[in-house]
Write an enzyme that holds these catalytic residues in place. Structure first.
Site, PDB file in Angstrom:
ATOM      1  N   LYS A  46      68.497  43.937  52.622  1.00 57.00           N
ATOM      2  CA  LYS A  46      69.570  42.942  52.576  1.00 57.00           C
ATOM      3  C   LYS A  46      68.942  41.544  52.619  1.00 57.00           C
ATOM      4  O   LYS A  46      67.898  41.348  53.269  1.00 57.00           O
ATOM      5  CB  LYS A  46      70.485  43.172  53.788  1.00 57.00           C
ATOM      6  N   SER A  97      79.571  43.477  54.886  1.00 51.63           N
ATOM      7  CA  SER A  97      78.867  42.481  54.118  1.00 51.63           C
ATOM      8  C   SER A  97      77.618  43.002  53.396  1.00 51.63           C
ATOM      9  O   SER A  97      77.131  42.348  52.478  1.00 51.63           O
ATOM     10  CB  SER A  97      78.443  41.339  55.048  1.00 51.63           C
ATOM     11  N   SER A 124      79.471  46.169  58.931  1.00 53.24           N
ATOM     12  CA  SER A 124      78.855  45.854  57.626  1.00 53.24           C
ATOM     13  C   SER A 124      77.882  46.872  57.082  1.00 53.24           C
ATOM     14  O   SER A 124      77.423  46.735  55.956  1.00 53.24           O
ATOM     15  CB  SER A 124      78.167  44.497  57.688  1.00 53.24           C
TER      16      SER A 124
END
Ligand code: GLN
Length: 470
Positions: free
Chosen positions: A73, A148, A172
């Site tokens: 990420k 997210s 997330s």
């Protein structure tokens, strides 16, 4: 030709050891897939040009993650590489050191393919808050992958990496895992060091893996867990012996919490999972968590409070985007006003408000009090049961644009995932099948939560379900 669709970390590692293919060949196969699919999906913000070269050097496969192509990420630091947290304000920021997880991956000889799209500073449930465009759900390009960590979840679903890492502050990892039909695991708070992870809310943030199988999630977790002197909240990786022995569990379901707003398709899929669990010999009981209904309210005080403080460092002077005004205050206003997106600005304002001297006790203090009540509810429930089960989300993946104008409906998509962050407990989303919506098969997930530091229980139950063919 390497068949990426059926590949897992476990299988790839065996093939690498047997010499069936090399780390370079495996990496090349993923890079080819990325080249073909990434422009439509927008999973990667950057694919590292040195990935193939790093793979060429890996000739020994001493760890099951050796030679495994992974994605990170965009809020995790890799020395010398950009890391933007999905934000304009860090568009050209280059990391000056490796995060703990990066060090672990490099030591094991894993191949980092690139950095994946995310909601700005991990604020969101759809990747629509990224400054770099939305990521598409590989199962239906009109839908969001969740967020997210949407890019990291979609990467696994579309075979653009064999495993990836996300961060989970309120869901997330687990929510996008459910939306994309992959496994997503949030370890107990402190089990994985946050050193080199850009902070959203420090008392809630936790790093964890996305994989195709629970077995793979366990392999990945075993590499990245453990004490790190750079993160004082990190914990040793000791596992209590009894955790590895128990095979049959008493599983509690808070039906009162599921009573409202859960899709019919999600509910019937959930019932099927319960039947499977019963036929595997587990006992299902109903439990009460009287204060769990306050979880989202508590989360949306504590998270913005911590976020407003963490994001204060992006002032246009020390990091990233800078816009010149006629004096220092104007510099700040222009740099922060134009560098941050709408959701970040909303949360900074909310957080600053709840921390302000006249309101601190009424909001932040109160929310922390209720956080303790929720934790007590869970601890009390765990005196009689081993695991808590809910659907991961109340609906399958929603459409791009469906919730962007209504932040509260977006916030509600984390209703079942937020409690594990509030309590610090480990929680996993495992794929539980599909539902058909307008001719598309959309994945669903179920979520198990275990007591603090009983992470191993989640792997045991997850693997049992994975191997169930009844
Ligand atoms: N969707 C939640 C939020 O918007 C959770 C985000 C996360 O876990 N990083 O804050």
């Amino acid at each position: 030709m390497i068949n990426l669709e059926t590949l897992t970390i476990k299988k790839a590692s065996d093939h690498l050891k047997n010499g069936d293919f090399s780390a370079k060949e495996l990496t090349a196969a993923y890079l080819k897939n990325i080249e073909e699919k990434n422009s439509a999906l927008n999973v990667y913000l950057e694919v590292f040009s040195d990935a193939l070269k790093s793979a060429e050097l890996i000739k020994e496969f001493s760890h099951p993650m050796s030679g495994i192509p992974v994605a990170l990420k965009d809020n995790m630091l890799i020395k010398g590489k950009k890391a933007s947290s999905g934000s304009r304000i860090l568009e050209n920021y280059v990391a000056t050191y490796d995060s703990f997880i990066t060090k672990k991956l490099k030591e094991a000889g894993a191949i980092i393919l690139g950095r994946t799209n995310m909601d700005e500073f991990a604020m969101g449930s759809s990747t629509e808050n990224s400054a770099y465009g939305v990521t598409k759900n590989p199962h239906d390009f009109e839908r969001v992958p969740g967020g997210s960590s949407g890019g990291s979840a979609a990467a696994i679903a579309a075979d653009l990496a064999l495993a990836s890492l996300g961060s989970d502050t309120g869901g997330s990892i687990r929510q996008p895992a459910a939306f994309c039909g992959v496994v997503g695991f949030k370890p107990s708070y402190g089990r994985v060091s946050r050193s080199g992870l850009m902070a959203l809310a420090s008392s809630l943030d936790q790093i964890g893996p996305f994989t195709k199988t629970v077995e793979d999630a366990e392999i990945f977790y075993n590499l990245i867990k453990g004490k790190d002197p750079q993160d004082s909240t990190s914990l040793s990786d000791e596992v209590k012996e009894e955790e590895n022995k128990k095979k049959k569990f008493k599983i509690g379901i808070p039906y009162h919490f599921l009573a409202e707003g859960v899709d019919e398709a999600v509910m019937s899929n959930f019932q099927q999972s319960i039947k499977k669990l019963e036929s595997l010999g587990h006992e299902i009981v109903e439990i009460e968590l009287p204060n769990v209904k306050y979880s989202l309210a508590v989360y949306y005080i504590i998270m913005p409070a911590e976020a407003s403080s963490n994001l204060a460092r992006y002032d246009g002077v020390k990091f990233g985007y800078h816009q010149e005004g006629s004096n220092l205050l104007e510099d700040y206003l222009l740099s922060r006003g134009n560098g941050f997106g709408k959701e970040s600005r909303r949360r900074i304002m909310l957080g600053t408000y709840v921390l302000s001297s006249g309101y601190y006790d009424a909001y932040y203090g109160k929310a922390n009090g209720v956080r303790n009540l929720i934790r007590n509810d869970f601890e009390k429930a765990f005196q009689n049961i081993d695991l808590i089960l809910t659907p991961t989300t109340a609906s399958p993946a929603f459409k791009i644009g469906e919730k962007t104008t209504d932040p509260v409906s977006m916030y509600l998509s984390d209703i079942f995932t937020v409690p594990a962050n509030i309590t610090g407990m480990p929680s996993i989303s495992v794929p539980s099948g599909f539902t058909e919506v307008s001719g598309k098969r959309l994945p669903l997930g179920i979520q198990f939560t275990a007591p603090f530091l009983a992470d191993e229980r989640l792997f045991e139950i997850g693997k049992q379900l994975e191997n169930y063919h009844g």
